[in-house]
Scaffold this motif. Sequence first.
Motif, short mmCIF file in Angstrom:
data_model
loop_
_atom_site.label_atom_id
_atom_site.label_comp_id
_atom_site.label_asym_id
_atom_site.label_seq_id
_atom_site.Cartn_x
_atom_site.Cartn_y
_atom_site.Cartn_z
N ALA A 229 0.82 -1.21 0.00
CA ALA A 229 0.00 0.00 0.00
C ALA A 229 0.86 1.26 0.00
CB ALA A 229 -0.92 0.00 1.22
N ARG A 230 0.42 2.23 -0.76
CA ARG A 230 1.09 3.54 -0.76
C ARG A 230 0.38 4.53 0.15
NH1 ARG A 230 2.11 5.59 -6.72
NH2 ARG A 230 3.27 7.15 -5.53
N ALA A 231 -0.80 4.16 0.63
CA ALA A 231 -1.53 5.02 1.55
C ALA A 231 -2.31 4.15 2.52
CB ALA A 231 -2.48 5.94 0.79
N LEU A 232 -2.34 4.57 3.80
CA LEU A 232 -3.15 3.92 4.83
C LEU A 232 -4.35 4.82 5.09
CD1 LEU A 232 -3.87 1.96 7.10
CD2 LEU A 232 -2.15 3.10 8.54
N VAL A 233 -5.54 4.32 4.77
CA VAL A 233 -6.78 5.09 4.95
C VAL A 233 -7.54 4.49 6.12
CG1 VAL A 233 -8.88 5.91 3.86
CG2 VAL A 233 -6.84 5.49 2.46
N GLY A 234 -7.69 5.26 7.19
CA GLY A 234 -8.39 4.78 8.37
C GLY A 234 -9.81 5.31 8.39
N VAL A 235 -10.77 4.40 8.66
CA VAL A 235 -12.18 4.80 8.67
C VAL A 235 -12.83 4.35 9.97
CG1 VAL A 235 -12.32 4.62 6.15
CG2 VAL A 235 -12.98 2.66 7.54
N ALA A 236 -14.01 4.92 10.24
CA ALA A 236 -14.87 4.57 11.36
C ALA A 236 -14.38 5.18 12.67
CB ALA A 236 -15.07 3.06 11.47
N VAL B 173 -1.38 8.55 8.47
CA VAL B 173 -2.69 7.92 8.33
C VAL B 173 -3.63 8.95 7.74
CG1 VAL B 173 -4.62 6.80 9.50
CG2 VAL B 173 -2.29 6.47 10.36
N LEU B 174 -4.25 8.62 6.62
CA LEU B 174 -5.25 9.48 5.99
C LEU B 174 -6.61 9.07 6.55
CD1 LEU B 174 -6.08 11.60 3.89
CD2 LEU B 174 -6.10 9.79 2.18
N VAL B 175 -7.33 10.00 7.14
CA VAL B 175 -8.58 9.71 7.83
C VAL B 175 -9.76 10.02 6.92
CG1 VAL B 175 -9.95 10.14 9.91
CG2 VAL B 175 -7.46 10.35 9.99
N SER B 176 -10.70 9.08 6.84
CA SER B 176 -11.91 9.30 6.04
C SER B 176 -13.15 9.13 6.90
CB SER B 176 -11.95 8.32 4.86
OG SER B 176 -13.16 8.48 4.13
N GLU B 177 -14.05 10.08 6.78
CA GLU B 177 -15.36 9.97 7.44
C GLU B 177 -16.31 9.09 6.63
OE1 GLU B 177 -17.01 10.90 10.06
OE2 GLU B 177 -15.68 12.24 11.15
N HIS B 178 -15.91 8.74 5.42
CA HIS B 178 -16.73 7.90 4.56
C HIS B 178 -16.23 6.46 4.66
CE1 HIS B 178 -17.87 11.59 1.87
NE2 HIS B 178 -18.29 11.69 3.11
N ASP B 179 -17.15 5.53 4.77
CA ASP B 179 -16.75 4.15 5.03
C ASP B 179 -17.82 3.20 4.51
OD1 ASP B 179 -18.78 4.37 6.96
OD2 ASP B 179 -17.37 4.81 8.55
N ILE B 180 -18.02 2.10 5.20
CA ILE B 180 -18.98 1.09 4.75
C ILE B 180 -20.39 1.68 4.63
CG2 ILE B 180 -19.42 0.24 7.09
CD1 ILE B 180 -19.77 -2.56 5.88
N LEU B 181 -20.72 2.65 5.47
CA LEU B 181 -22.05 3.25 5.42
C LEU B 181 -22.30 3.90 4.07
CD1 LEU B 181 -24.43 3.55 7.40
CD2 LEU B 181 -23.47 5.74 8.10
N ASP B 182 -21.30 4.60 3.56
CA ASP B 182 -21.41 5.22 2.24
C ASP B 182 -21.46 4.17 1.15
OD1 ASP B 182 -20.58 8.38 2.81
OD2 ASP B 182 -19.71 6.93 4.20
N GLY B 183 -20.70 3.09 1.33
CA GLY B 183 -20.75 2.00 0.37
C GLY B 183 -22.11 1.34 0.32
N VAL B 184 -22.75 1.18 1.48
CA VAL B 184 -24.09 0.60 1.53
C VAL B 184 -25.07 1.51 0.81
CG1 VAL B 184 -26.00 -0.03 3.06
CG2 VAL B 184 -23.67 -0.69 3.65
N ALA B 185 -24.97 2.81 1.04
CA ALA B 185 -25.87 3.75 0.37
C ALA B 185 -25.69 3.69 -1.14
CB ALA B 185 -25.62 5.17 0.88
N LEU B 186 -24.46 3.62 -1.59
CA LEU B 186 -24.19 3.54 -3.03
C LEU B 186 -24.74 2.24 -3.63
CD1 LEU B 186 -20.54 4.91 -3.06
CD2 LEU B 186 -22.48 5.95 -4.24
#
Length: 301
Positions: free
Chosen positions: A199-206, A285-298
């Motif tokens: 990986a070139r980036a670590l994206v942490g969610v939740a 660590v790159l932090v994302s507020e978007h995660d499985i919840l957004d995937g479920v909506a999509l």
Amino acid sequence: MTRVAAVDCGTNSIRLLIADFVGGELVEVDRRMTIVRLGQGVDASGAFAAEALERVFAASDEFAGVIRAAGAARTRFVATSAARDVSNRDEFFAGISKRFGVEPDIISGAEEAELTFRGATEALHVPGPYLVADIGGGSTELVLGDTSGVIAAESLDIGSVRLTERHVRSDPTTPAELAAITKDVDALLDSTTVPLTEARALVGVAGTVTTVAAVAFNLPEYDRSRIHHARISGADLRATTAWLTNSTRAERAAVRSIHPGRVDVIGAGALILQRLYDRMAVDEVLVSEHDILDGVALSIT
């Protein structure tokens, strides 16, 4: 325009996203979270505790009302494998179906990985491959992928609630208790089939990762706009993890950016993130507020 509602029920929290699908993208209408600690005692008993189900159903009553008021055309409720394995799953299923009018989807590890990766990386503009890490209460999902999709994924039985219940008896946590948590985390990270160093980036969610970010940035209170796509340096991650794992419960409870429902378990969650970071060839660590919840909506647009 299509308005959808996604509900994700995990070991520690239940979350709701209502969004409009406009021009190929999600436009957030409402997003909320309630700590329900559904996984309370499951590691030892193999069943959802009665009081945990009461908390989930109370939060579900609220969420269902919000969905009806918003006029969502489609709703999807997902839960992970813990809900499939418990002895009283039928009670959980019946309570959710009654409140939302849909059957809960107990998703496989593969689908969980795909939904998490899609939600976390949809609007991410950094070079891949990405390792998306979702540190939950009962498990940690690791998903490696790039713009073409998921390359490798695995769900590890290490989570903030599970490890806290298993090892922590003291306040503050003792060095021996921290060593026991670290041993469990390292054993599974060392054996994972996901090639972490690619990986070139670590994206942490939740919630674990976003809470660590809020503490690292010394936010006076939780602020999603400051957290989404923020970057935690390695030095800040180490300092924050050290404080969270060595502080007293009262000291953590005094930090307004830590949700009360995470005060007891955030130390173990931060330690999982730290040990993961230490194995990777990244410097933040790159932090994302978007995660499985957004995937479920999509998935239901």
